[in-house]
Design an enzyme around this catalytic site. Structure first.
Site, short mmCIF file in Angstrom:
data_model
loop_
_atom_site.label_atom_id
_atom_site.label_comp_id
_atom_site.label_asym_id
_atom_site.label_seq_id
_atom_site.Cartn_x
_atom_site.Cartn_y
_atom_site.Cartn_z
N HIS A 297 -2.04 6.83 7.64
CA HIS A 297 -1.19 7.80 7.15
C HIS A 297 -1.65 9.18 6.77
O HIS A 297 -1.22 10.18 6.92
CB HIS A 297 -0.67 7.25 5.84
CG HIS A 297 0.69 6.39 5.87
ND1 HIS A 297 1.89 7.04 6.35
CD2 HIS A 297 0.75 5.20 5.56
CE1 HIS A 297 2.73 5.85 6.30
NE2 HIS A 297 2.24 4.71 5.85
N GLY B 183 0.78 -1.07 -0.12
CA GLY B 183 -0.08 -0.01 -0.07
C GLY B 183 0.85 1.47 0.07
O GLY B 183 2.03 1.22 0.33
N CYS C 5 6.52 -0.53 6.60
CA CYS C 5 6.06 0.71 6.01
C CYS C 5 7.08 1.13 4.97
O CYS C 5 8.33 1.13 5.28
CB CYS C 5 6.01 1.69 7.11
SG CYS C 5 5.32 3.44 6.39
N LEU C 6 6.74 1.33 3.85
CA LEU C 6 7.84 1.82 2.88
C LEU C 6 8.58 3.16 3.21
O LEU C 6 9.56 3.61 2.67
CB LEU C 6 7.15 2.14 1.53
CG LEU C 6 6.62 1.14 0.93
CD1 LEU C 6 5.81 1.36 -0.52
CD2 LEU C 6 7.63 0.08 0.59
N GLN D 36 3.15 9.77 1.74
CA GLN D 36 4.30 9.06 1.39
C GLN D 36 5.09 9.53 0.29
O GLN D 36 6.19 9.26 0.05
CB GLN D 36 4.11 7.71 1.63
CG GLN D 36 3.63 7.24 2.65
CD GLN D 36 3.42 5.58 2.76
OE1 GLN D 36 2.51 5.11 2.46
NE2 GLN D 36 4.52 4.83 3.14
N HIS E 261 -3.67 0.69 8.21
CA HIS E 261 -2.48 1.27 7.98
C HIS E 261 -2.35 2.38 7.14
O HIS E 261 -1.91 3.64 7.52
CB HIS E 261 -1.43 0.23 7.70
CG HIS E 261 0.01 0.65 7.36
ND1 HIS E 261 1.08 0.26 8.17
CD2 HIS E 261 0.36 1.36 6.43
CE1 HIS E 261 2.19 0.88 7.92
NE2 HIS E 261 1.73 1.71 6.87
N GLU E 262 -3.05 2.39 6.04
CA GLU E 262 -2.90 3.32 4.97
C GLU E 262 -3.83 4.53 5.28
O GLU E 262 -3.44 5.96 5.28
CB GLU E 262 -3.24 3.00 3.53
CG GLU E 262 -2.36 1.77 3.05
CD GLU E 262 -0.99 2.36 3.01
OE1 GLU E 262 -0.47 3.46 2.89
OE2 GLU E 262 -0.28 1.27 3.22
ZN LIG Z 1 3.08 2.88 5.68
#
Ligand SMILES: [Zn+2]
Length: 198
Positions: free
Chosen positions: A154, A46, A107-108, A51, A150-151
């Site tokens: 963000h 995701g 997480c990226l 991000q 999670h997304e």
């Molecule tokens: Zn993340």
């Protein structure tokens, strides 16, 4: 050709801001496509707009096929070949939640780090708009529900480790102190470079 964005790292203030509601959808289809490509390149599940430096309420995610065959292809296999379905969720709101689960998240924006103890709701219903602004509803359970929570976090400036119980969070921060400091440094350097470019 899709544009691949730079994924913002822990320490970038855009990751801690509450993102703004999307009202103009004219650029959203293109943005969502670029975000999906960026996510595939980064081998993610995701990716939320903050991000990639955009403080807007939108995220993308994908369901992947996983078979033993795919695992044999190893880490180099292109994730695009394994996509079962991609999702674009604009202005998402969780309107129903039920049950509990605890699982592993990464997480990226915090690459290479994980926690195995992140608590989430087991089932969620999310109401959102697609990339054209059409209202939609999606019901998720298990891992898909984790990805959505999670997304969505963000978009409110929340990172997964902040969902950990207090003591586990303190432990996680302590265990990963050096990596986090390194990301903060990189984030700062990137922003400086961005500013210099104008
Ligand atoms: Zn993340």
């Amino acid at each position: 050709m899709a544009e691949i964005y730079t994924v913002r790292l822990f320490g970038d203030p855009v990751l801690r801001k509450r993102a703004l509601k999307v009202t103009d959808f004219s650029e959203i289809p293109r943005l969502a496509e670029n975000m999906l490509e960026t996510m595939f390149e980064a081998r993610g599940v995701g990716l939320a707009a903050p991000q990639v430096g955009l403080s807007q309420r939108l995220f993308v995610w994908a369901e992947y096929l996983d078979s033993e065959e795919d695992e044999e292809e190893g880490e180099d296999a292109d994730l695009r070949t394994r996509v079962r379905e991609t999702h674009v969720m604009v202005n998402p709101v969780i309107t129903f939640r039920e049950g509990q689960q605890v699982g592993t998240e990464g997480c990226l924006s915090i690459p290479g780090l994980y926690s195995e103890n992140v608590p989430r709701d087991l089932r969620v219903r999310v109401e959102y708009q697609d990339e054209r602004g059409e209202p939609k509803v999606y019901e998720a359970e298990g891992y898909s529900a984790v990805v959505i929570q999670h997304e969505l976090d963000h978009l409110d400036g929340v990172l997964y480790f902040e969902r950990l119980p207090k003591e586990l969070k303190a432990q996680w921060l302590e265990d990963n102190r050096e990596d986090l400091a390194r990301f903060q440094k990189q984030a700062k350097a990137f922003l400086k470079e961005l500013k210099a470019k104008g």
